[in-house]
Design a protein around this motif. Sequence first.
Motif, mmCIF file in Angstrom:
data_model
loop_
_atom_site.group_PDB
_atom_site.id
_atom_site.type_symbol
_atom_site.label_atom_id
_atom_site.label_comp_id
_atom_site.label_asym_id
_atom_site.label_seq_id
_atom_site.Cartn_x
_atom_site.Cartn_y
_atom_site.Cartn_z
ATOM 1 N N ARG A 230 37.405 43.507 -56.318
ATOM 2 C CA ARG A 230 38.162 44.564 -55.230
ATOM 3 C C ARG A 230 37.594 46.152 -55.332
ATOM 4 N NH1 ARG A 230 41.591 40.692 -56.038
ATOM 5 N NH2 ARG A 230 41.842 39.013 -54.540
ATOM 6 N N HIS B 100 40.182 47.832 -57.556
ATOM 7 C CA HIS B 100 39.906 47.723 -59.060
ATOM 8 C C HIS B 100 39.948 49.151 -59.714
ATOM 9 C CE1 HIS B 100 36.858 47.718 -62.380
ATOM 10 N NE2 HIS B 100 37.523 46.351 -62.524
ATOM 11 N N LEU C 116 39.129 54.270 -62.849
ATOM 12 C CA LEU C 116 37.725 54.863 -62.976
ATOM 13 C C LEU C 116 37.269 55.742 -61.576
ATOM 14 C CD1 LEU C 116 36.240 51.137 -63.763
ATOM 15 C CD2 LEU C 116 36.663 53.247 -64.996
ATOM 16 N N ASN D 91 28.099 45.143 -67.914
ATOM 17 C CA ASN D 91 28.891 46.075 -67.512
ATOM 18 C C ASN D 91 30.429 45.616 -67.298
ATOM 19 O OD1 ASN D 91 29.898 47.162 -64.352
ATOM 20 N ND2 ASN D 91 29.218 48.777 -65.784
ATOM 21 N N CYS D 92 30.558 44.663 -66.730
ATOM 22 C CA CYS D 92 31.981 44.213 -66.279
ATOM 23 C C CYS D 92 32.846 43.667 -67.599
ATOM 24 C CB CYS D 92 32.043 43.127 -65.544
ATOM 25 S SG CYS D 92 31.075 43.186 -63.913
ATOM 26 N N CYS E 213 33.212 46.318 -70.695
ATOM 27 C CA CYS E 213 34.382 47.264 -70.496
ATOM 28 C C CYS E 213 35.592 46.337 -70.832
ATOM 29 C CB CYS E 213 34.249 47.974 -69.177
ATOM 30 S SG CYS E 213 35.855 48.860 -69.100
ATOM 31 N N HIS E 214 35.798 45.458 -70.207
ATOM 32 C CA HIS E 214 37.037 44.501 -70.379
ATOM 33 C C HIS E 214 37.406 44.232 -71.743
ATOM 34 C CE1 HIS E 214 36.941 42.752 -65.834
ATOM 35 N NE2 HIS E 214 37.039 44.214 -65.944
ATOM 36 N N PRO F 70 39.823 40.458 -67.107
ATOM 37 C CA PRO F 70 39.234 38.942 -67.321
ATOM 38 C C PRO F 70 37.877 39.222 -68.038
ATOM 39 C CG PRO F 70 38.897 39.664 -65.064
ATOM 40 C CD PRO F 70 39.543 40.733 -65.515
ATOM 41 N N ARG G 136 35.841 32.961 -59.709
ATOM 42 C CA ARG G 136 36.967 32.145 -59.277
ATOM 43 C C ARG G 136 36.621 30.892 -58.116
ATOM 44 N NH1 ARG G 136 41.586 36.690 -58.903
ATOM 45 N NH2 ARG G 136 41.056 37.696 -60.918
HETATM 46 C C1 HEC Z 1 34.823 50.927 -67.306
HETATM 47 C C2 HEC Z 1 35.684 49.707 -67.403
HETATM 48 C C3 HEC Z 1 35.602 48.657 -66.524
HETATM 49 C C4 HEC Z 1 34.428 48.250 -65.906
HETATM 50 C C5 HEC Z 1 33.121 48.531 -65.755
HETATM 51 C C6 HEC Z 1 34.796 46.872 -64.903
HETATM 52 N N1 HEC Z 1 36.177 46.786 -65.223
HETATM 53 FE FE1 HEC Z 1 37.184 45.127 -64.278
HETATM 54 N N2 HEC Z 1 38.960 45.736 -64.798
HETATM 55 C C7 HEC Z 1 38.916 46.945 -65.988
HETATM 56 C C8 HEC Z 1 40.463 47.023 -66.031
HETATM 57 C C9 HEC Z 1 40.828 48.514 -67.156
HETATM 58 C C10 HEC Z 1 41.199 46.338 -65.604
HETATM 59 C C11 HEC Z 1 42.736 46.184 -65.670
HETATM 60 C C12 HEC Z 1 43.216 47.005 -64.717
HETATM 61 C C13 HEC Z 1 44.761 46.818 -64.370
HETATM 62 O O1 HEC Z 1 45.651 46.879 -64.950
HETATM 63 O O2 HEC Z 1 44.914 46.214 -63.149
HETATM 64 C C14 HEC Z 1 40.321 45.572 -65.149
HETATM 65 C C15 HEC Z 1 40.773 44.333 -64.042
HETATM 66 C C16 HEC Z 1 39.782 43.738 -63.557
HETATM 67 C C17 HEC Z 1 40.172 42.410 -62.724
HETATM 68 C C18 HEC Z 1 41.450 41.753 -62.509
HETATM 69 C C19 HEC Z 1 42.072 42.303 -61.398
HETATM 70 C C20 HEC Z 1 41.825 41.626 -60.275
HETATM 71 O O3 HEC Z 1 41.538 42.274 -59.373
HETATM 72 O O4 HEC Z 1 42.006 40.374 -60.247
HETATM 73 C C21 HEC Z 1 38.856 41.744 -62.092
HETATM 74 C C22 HEC Z 1 38.790 40.356 -61.418
HETATM 75 C C23 HEC Z 1 37.895 42.521 -62.643
HETATM 76 N N3 HEC Z 1 38.380 43.558 -63.519
HETATM 77 C C24 HEC Z 1 36.678 42.420 -62.330
HETATM 78 C C25 HEC Z 1 35.537 43.384 -62.888
HETATM 79 C C26 HEC Z 1 34.106 43.002 -62.376
HETATM 80 C C27 HEC Z 1 33.523 41.850 -61.530
HETATM 81 C C28 HEC Z 1 33.427 44.108 -62.878
HETATM 82 C C29 HEC Z 1 31.856 44.370 -62.890
HETATM 83 C C30 HEC Z 1 31.271 44.503 -61.499
HETATM 84 C C31 HEC Z 1 34.467 45.131 -63.598
HETATM 85 N N4 HEC Z 1 35.532 44.437 -63.591
HETATM 86 C C32 HEC Z 1 33.831 46.204 -64.283
HETATM 87 C C33 HEC Z 1 38.186 47.797 -66.518
HETATM 88 C C34 HEC Z 1 36.559 47.692 -65.870
#
Ligand code: HEC
Length: 136
Positions: A47, A51, A57, A106-107, A110-111, A118, A126
């Motif tokens: 989302r 997100h 970010l 990327n995704c 960072c996580h 996740p 999912r």
């Molecule tokens: C620069 C860091 C960073 C990047 C790049 C990033 N994320 Fe995240 N993401 C996070 C962080 C920090 C959280 C936890 C945030 C919170 O506390 O809700 C998170 C949480 C999530 C969640 C759990 C929240 C939810 O909506 O269910 C999902 C799914 C997710 N990321 C998907 C992605 C995807 C897919 C990408 C790549 C397209 C991505 N993220 C790229 C930092 C990042």
Amino acid sequence: MKKAALAGTIVLAALALLCSLAGGQEDMVSVDNSVFASPRRPPAVFRHEEHNENAGLDDCSRCHHLYDEKGNKLEDESSEDQSCSECHGTSDENGRPSLRKAFHLNCKGCHLELKQGPVTCGSCHRWNTGQEQQKS
Ligand code: HEC
Ligand code: HEC
Ligand code: HEC
Ligand code: HEC
């Protein structure tokens, strides 16, 4: 007469604005996987606005990056007007990871780095994403 016409124009303009705002709220809920020839997994949950807000970010170039010919990242520029697939193809090329790798690095990268978000296959891909999309 003139006043009525003006009022009509204002009403139309307001309607157009409302429609565009409503359109803007129909936000991205997952990463489009249609660029992959035959996707093996459901599209990853993402989302965009929610997100990035929750993850704090605000630097678009953290994901929508641009590099010069030497491979140096351009700090003050971003590429949100382009899809990742416009630069990342089906295989690694000149230091550019393939599209699938690019997303995972990327995704998930960072996580893992932040120990937040996740990292297991099924927590991003999912199987119930379609239902979630219908609900919202
Ligand atoms: C620069 C860091 C960073 C990047 C790049 C990033 N994320 Fe995240 N993401 C996070 C962080 C920090 C959280 C936890 C945030 C919170 O506390 O809700 C998170 C949480 C999530 C969640 C759990 C929240 C939810 O909506 O269910 C999902 C799914 C997710 N990321 C998907 C992605 C995807 C897919 C990408 C790549 C397209 C991505 N993220 C790229 C930092 C990042
Ligand atoms: C942090 C989120 C995240 C995690 C964890 C993740 N992926 Fe992905 N993956 C993505 C994104 C984003 C894409 C781009 C297209 C999409 O939405 O499916 C993608 C694309 C793919 C693709 C290419 C498209 C397709 O469906 O054929 C495959 C295969 C894939 N992932 C498999 C996996 C497997 C296997 C794992 C676990 C080892 C995994 N992914 C873990 C986010 C993730
Ligand atoms: C955590 C990574 C991440 C960050 C940060 C991020 N985006 Fe994105 N954005 C994505 C991904 C992934 C896509 C889907 C790209 C694709 O399908 O090739 C996307 C798509 C877009 C799109 C086109 C698709 C649409 O319908 O919305 C726009 C516009 C966009 N982003 C703007 C921005 C702007 C502006 C910022 C900074 C305020 C930003 N993004 C920050 C990951 C990110
Ligand atoms: C305008 C072209 C362009 C676009 C658009 C683009 N990339 Fe890249 N990307 C590159 C280039 C070039 C490199 C290699 C840089 C180098 O030489 O180190 C790269 C490297 C990467 C890397 C590996 C280096 C790193 O930063 O960890 C990842 C991961 C990546 N891209 C993910 C993405 C994702 C996700 C998107 C879409 C949100 C995207 N890229 C959009 C050009 C692009």
